[in-house]
Design a protein around this motif. Structure first.
Motif, PDB file in Angstrom:
ATOM      1  N   ALA A  85      86.713  38.153  87.254  1.00 18.46           N
ATOM      2  CA  ALA A  85      86.569  39.568  87.592  1.00 18.46           C
ATOM      3  C   ALA A  85      87.699  40.020  88.512  1.00 18.46           C
ATOM      4  O   ALA A  85      88.270  41.105  88.339  1.00 18.46           O
ATOM      5  N   ALA A  86      88.044  39.181  89.506  1.00 13.57           N
ATOM      6  CA  ALA A  86      89.147  39.513  90.414  1.00 13.57           C
ATOM      7  C   ALA A  86      90.477  39.572  89.658  1.00 13.57           C
ATOM      8  O   ALA A  86      91.302  40.462  89.895  1.00 13.57           O
ATOM      9  N   LEU A 122      92.421  50.603  85.822  1.00 12.61           N
ATOM     10  CA  LEU A 122      91.235  50.370  86.652  1.00 12.61           C
ATOM     11  C   LEU A 122      90.012  51.094  86.098  1.00 12.61           C
ATOM     12  O   LEU A 122      88.883  50.577  86.199  1.00 12.61           O
ATOM     13  N   VAL A 123      90.216  52.283  85.523  1.00 15.85           N
ATOM     14  CA  VAL A 123      89.095  53.023  84.934  1.00 15.85           C
ATOM     15  C   VAL A 123      88.465  52.215  83.804  1.00 15.85           C
ATOM     16  O   VAL A 123      87.245  52.228  83.611  1.00 15.85           O
ATOM     17  N   ILE A 124      89.281  51.488  83.052  1.00 16.00           N
ATOM     18  CA  ILE A 124      88.755  50.639  81.975  1.00 16.00           C
ATOM     19  C   ILE A 124      88.196  49.332  82.535  1.00 16.00           C
ATOM     20  O   ILE A 124      87.146  48.842  82.109  1.00 16.00           O
ATOM     21  N   ALA A 125      88.902  48.738  83.516  1.00 15.23           N
ATOM     22  CA  ALA A 125      88.532  47.404  84.001  1.00 15.23           C
ATOM     23  C   ALA A 125      87.223  47.404  84.798  1.00 15.23           C
ATOM     24  O   ALA A 125      86.412  46.472  84.653  1.00 15.23           O
ATOM     25  N   LEU A 126      87.004  48.403  85.628  1.00 11.42           N
ATOM     26  CA  LEU A 126      85.846  48.384  86.529  1.00 11.42           C
ATOM     27  C   LEU A 126      84.501  48.316  85.791  1.00 11.42           C
ATOM     28  O   LEU A 126      83.635  47.492  86.143  1.00 11.42           O
ATOM     29  N   PRO A 127      84.277  49.144  84.761  1.00 13.04           N
ATOM     30  CA  PRO A 127      83.003  49.002  84.033  1.00 13.04           C
ATOM     31  C   PRO A 127      82.862  47.645  83.341  1.00 13.04           C
ATOM     32  O   PRO A 127      81.759  47.102  83.263  1.00 13.04           O
ATOM     33  N   LEU A 128      83.985  47.092  82.852  1.00 11.33           N
ATOM     34  CA  LEU A 128      83.928  45.798  82.184  1.00 11.33           C
ATOM     35  C   LEU A 128      83.541  44.691  83.158  1.00 11.33           C
ATOM     36  O   LEU A 128      82.828  43.747  82.792  1.00 11.33           O
ATOM     37  N   ILE A 129      84.012  44.782  84.399  1.00 15.88           N
ATOM     38  CA  ILE A 129      83.660  43.788  85.410  1.00 15.88           C
ATOM     39  C   ILE A 129      82.151  43.772  85.644  1.00 15.88           C
ATOM     40  O   ILE A 129      81.547  42.712  85.849  1.00 15.88           O
ATOM     41  N   VAL A 130      81.548  44.942  85.592  1.00 14.52           N
ATOM     42  CA  VAL A 130      80.103  45.049  85.814  1.00 14.52           C
ATOM     43  C   VAL A 130      79.315  44.618  84.579  1.00 14.52           C
ATOM     44  O   VAL A 130      78.284  43.934  84.688  1.00 14.52           O
ATOM     45  N   LEU A 131      79.816  44.972  83.395  1.00 15.45           N
ATOM     46  CA  LEU A 131      79.044  44.782  82.169  1.00 15.45           C
ATOM     47  C   LEU A 131      79.197  43.398  81.548  1.00 15.45           C
ATOM     48  O   LEU A 131      78.254  42.884  80.935  1.00 15.45           O
ATOM     49  N   LEU A 132      80.369  42.787  81.690  1.00 18.87           N
ATOM     50  CA  LEU A 132      80.633  41.523  80.998  1.00 18.87           C
ATOM     51  C   LEU A 132      80.262  40.324  81.873  1.00 18.87           C
ATOM     52  O   LEU A 132      80.309  40.410  83.100  1.00 18.87           O
ATOM     53  N   PRO A 133      79.923  39.192  81.241  1.00 24.37           N
ATOM     54  CA  PRO A 133      79.569  37.990  82.010  1.00 24.37           C
ATOM     55  C   PRO A 133      80.801  37.238  82.510  1.00 24.37           C
ATOM     56  O   PRO A 133      81.054  36.086  82.139  1.00 24.37           O
ATOM     57  N   LEU A 134      81.576  37.881  83.373  1.00 25.01           N
ATOM     58  CA  LEU A 134      82.748  37.253  83.968  1.00 25.01           C
ATOM     59  C   LEU A 134      82.356  36.607  85.292  1.00 25.01           C
ATOM     60  O   LEU A 134      81.567  37.177  86.046  1.00 25.01           O
ATOM     61  N   ASN A 135      82.925  35.418  85.570  1.00 23.32           N
ATOM     62  CA  ASN A 135      82.684  34.851  86.895  1.00 23.32           C
ATOM     63  C   ASN A 135      83.519  35.614  87.924  1.00 23.32           C
ATOM     64  O   ASN A 135      84.343  36.465  87.574  1.00 23.32           O
ATOM     65  N   ALA A 189      92.742  43.818  98.180  1.00 25.19           N
ATOM     66  CA  ALA A 189      91.646  43.891  99.140  1.00 25.19           C
ATOM     67  C   ALA A 189      90.306  43.970  98.412  1.00 25.19           C
ATOM     68  O   ALA A 189      89.350  43.254  98.750  1.00 25.19           O
ATOM     69  N   ALA A 190      90.240  44.827  97.382  1.00 23.24           N
ATOM     70  CA  ALA A 190      89.010  44.936  96.592  1.00 23.24           C
ATOM     71  C   ALA A 190      88.714  43.638  95.854  1.00 23.24           C
ATOM     72  O   ALA A 190      87.555  43.210  95.764  1.00 23.24           O
ATOM     73  N   ALA A 191      89.767  42.971  95.344  1.00 22.14           N
ATOM     74  CA  ALA A 191      89.574  41.712  94.614  1.00 22.14           C
ATOM     75  C   ALA A 191      89.064  40.610  95.534  1.00 22.14           C
ATOM     76  O   ALA A 191      88.174  39.829  95.157  1.00 22.14           O
ATOM     77  N   ALA A 239      90.819  45.231  75.938  1.00 26.81           N
ATOM     78  CA  ALA A 239      90.236  46.560  76.150  1.00 26.81           C
ATOM     79  C   ALA A 239      91.023  47.358  77.185  1.00 26.81           C
ATOM     80  O   ALA A 239      91.212  48.574  77.040  1.00 26.81           O
ATOM     81  N   VAL A 240      91.514  46.690  78.233  1.00 29.01           N
ATOM     82  CA  VAL A 240      92.293  47.382  79.269  1.00 29.01           C
ATOM     83  C   VAL A 240      93.593  47.920  78.685  1.00 29.01           C
ATOM     84  O   VAL A 240      93.968  49.075  78.922  1.00 29.01           O
ATOM     85  N   VAL A 241      94.295  47.078  77.908  1.00 33.14           N
ATOM     86  CA  VAL A 241      95.585  47.499  77.344  1.00 33.14           C
ATOM     87  C   VAL A 241      95.400  48.637  76.344  1.00 33.14           C
ATOM     88  O   VAL A 241      96.028  49.701  76.459  1.00 33.14           O
ATOM     89  N   LEU A 242      94.541  48.423  75.355  1.00 35.16           N
ATOM     90  CA  LEU A 242      94.355  49.436  74.322  1.00 35.16           C
ATOM     91  C   LEU A 242      93.612  50.655  74.868  1.00 35.16           C
ATOM     92  O   LEU A 242      93.923  51.801  74.499  1.00 35.16           O
ATOM     93  N   GLY A 243      92.645  50.413  75.750  1.00 43.77           N
ATOM     94  CA  GLY A 243      91.883  51.518  76.321  1.00 43.77           C
ATOM     95  C   GLY A 243      92.743  52.448  77.148  1.00 43.77           C
ATOM     96  O   GLY A 243      92.528  53.679  77.159  1.00 43.77           O
ATOM     97  N   SER A 244      93.742  51.897  77.849  1.00 42.34           N
ATOM     98  CA  SER A 244      94.660  52.741  78.617  1.00 42.34           C
ATOM     99  C   SER A 244      95.411  53.691  77.695  1.00 42.34           C
ATOM    100  O   SER A 244      95.611  54.869  78.030  1.00 42.34           O
TER     101      SER A 244
END
Length: 297
Positions: free
Chosen positions: A238-239, A221-234, A287-289, A69-74
């Motif tokens: 997520a980092a 990051l615009v694609i990744a950030l919502p996915l980190i919140v929405l998907l069941p990643l540990n 730092a955020a990770a 999603a990050v690659v294609l979404g970008s």
């Protein structure tokens, strides 16, 4: 945290800097080294990581989907931007989509999060590589064949590693250890080659390069950030996804543009300035990770 960030980034840039310094005074046959790396060392690392039953691949399915999603979404996100700015889609869009998950991503993620991050780093690297050599090449030439993709050593190693992992076929420890040792060569060699390769590019189109240095990590990051919140990643996955989204354009974009004769100097500027921009972007992203990784879940 500052110590962790410096401890992660300094080895990456020191090894790349060593490649640049060596390439400045010598003329290494970096094409042959890259060929050896992509045809032997990287496939061995990919196979060893995927075939290791201690890293169940089902645990990384959501991460692989998020990386896709990050690659294609970008690309989807930046296509109208490129059209609005009058940029050549074939020149500008691939570097925004296909990031430096190999030369920089794998070493950076392992240094940042330890050896336990290696399977996740390899998963996002494989996703990026497969999309680059399928969707990416199709974007440049719609007549690219599937057979060309399947003949690539990294694709064959990925399929073989997946088959071994899913089938539960036990492999001797001495065989996996040998593959891991040979595969481990690819990580510093990727960084060294990155340093040498960056000497070949220039600032001839710095405006487009500066735009790409901003939009490449921003779109990821615009694609990744919502996915980190929405998907069941540990927390580790997520980092990894967060860092993956912020990586700069892959050097391979320059080599592909050169092969297809699609403004290679312009792509070179995008790649060079984008990777230099990671000096600013990566510390902030790490730092955020680290905050996310150590936050209570």
């Amino acid at each position: 945290m500052i110590g962790n960030i410096l401890g992660t980034l300094l080895p990456v840039f020191l090894i790349a800097g060593a490649g640049a310094a060596y390439g400045r005074f010598r003329t290494p046959d970096i094409r042959s080294l890259n060929t050896l790396n992509m045809e032997l060392f990287v496939p061995l690392l990919v196979f060893a990581v995927l075939a290791d039953r201690q890293a169940p691949l089902a645990d990384y399915a959501w991460l692989a989907g998020a990386a896709i999603a990050v690659v294609l979404g970008s690309g989807v996100l930046l296509w109208p931007v490129a059209r609005w700015l009058g940029l050549d889609i074939k020149t500008f869009l691939p570097p925004m989509m296909f990031n430096n998950s190999g030369n920089m991503g794998v070493p950076l993620l392992v240094l940042a999060f330890g050896e336990e991050a290696l399977p996740a780093a390899v998963v996002v690297f494989i996703v990026e590589m497969l999309l680059h050599f399928s969707v990416g090449l199709y974007m440049l030439n719609p007549r690219t064949s599937l057979w060309h993709l399947l003949r690539m050593p990294i694709v064959a190693a990925s399929l073989a590693g997946l088959a071994v992992n899913v089938s539960g076929l036990p492999l001797p420890e001495w065989l996996l250890e040998a593959m891991n040792m040979l595969g481990g060569v690819c990580i510093p060699l990727m960084l060294f080659a990155l340093g040498v390769r960056l000497l070949d590019v220039d600032f001839s189109d710095w405006r487009t390069g500066l735009l790409g240095a901003l939009l490449c990590p921003l779109s990821g990051l615009v694609i990744a950030l919502p996915l980190i919140v929405l998907l069941p990643l540990n927390s580790l996955q997520a980092a990894v996804l967060l860092v993956f989204g912020a990586l700069p354009p892959a050097v391979l974009n320059y080599l592909v543009a050169e092969q297809y004769r699609l403004s290679p100097h312009k792509v070179a500027s995008i790649v060079l300035i984008g990777n230099l921009g990671s000096l600013v972007v990566m510390p902030l992203t790490l730092a955020a990770a680290f905050i996310w990784l150590h936050a209570p879940q």
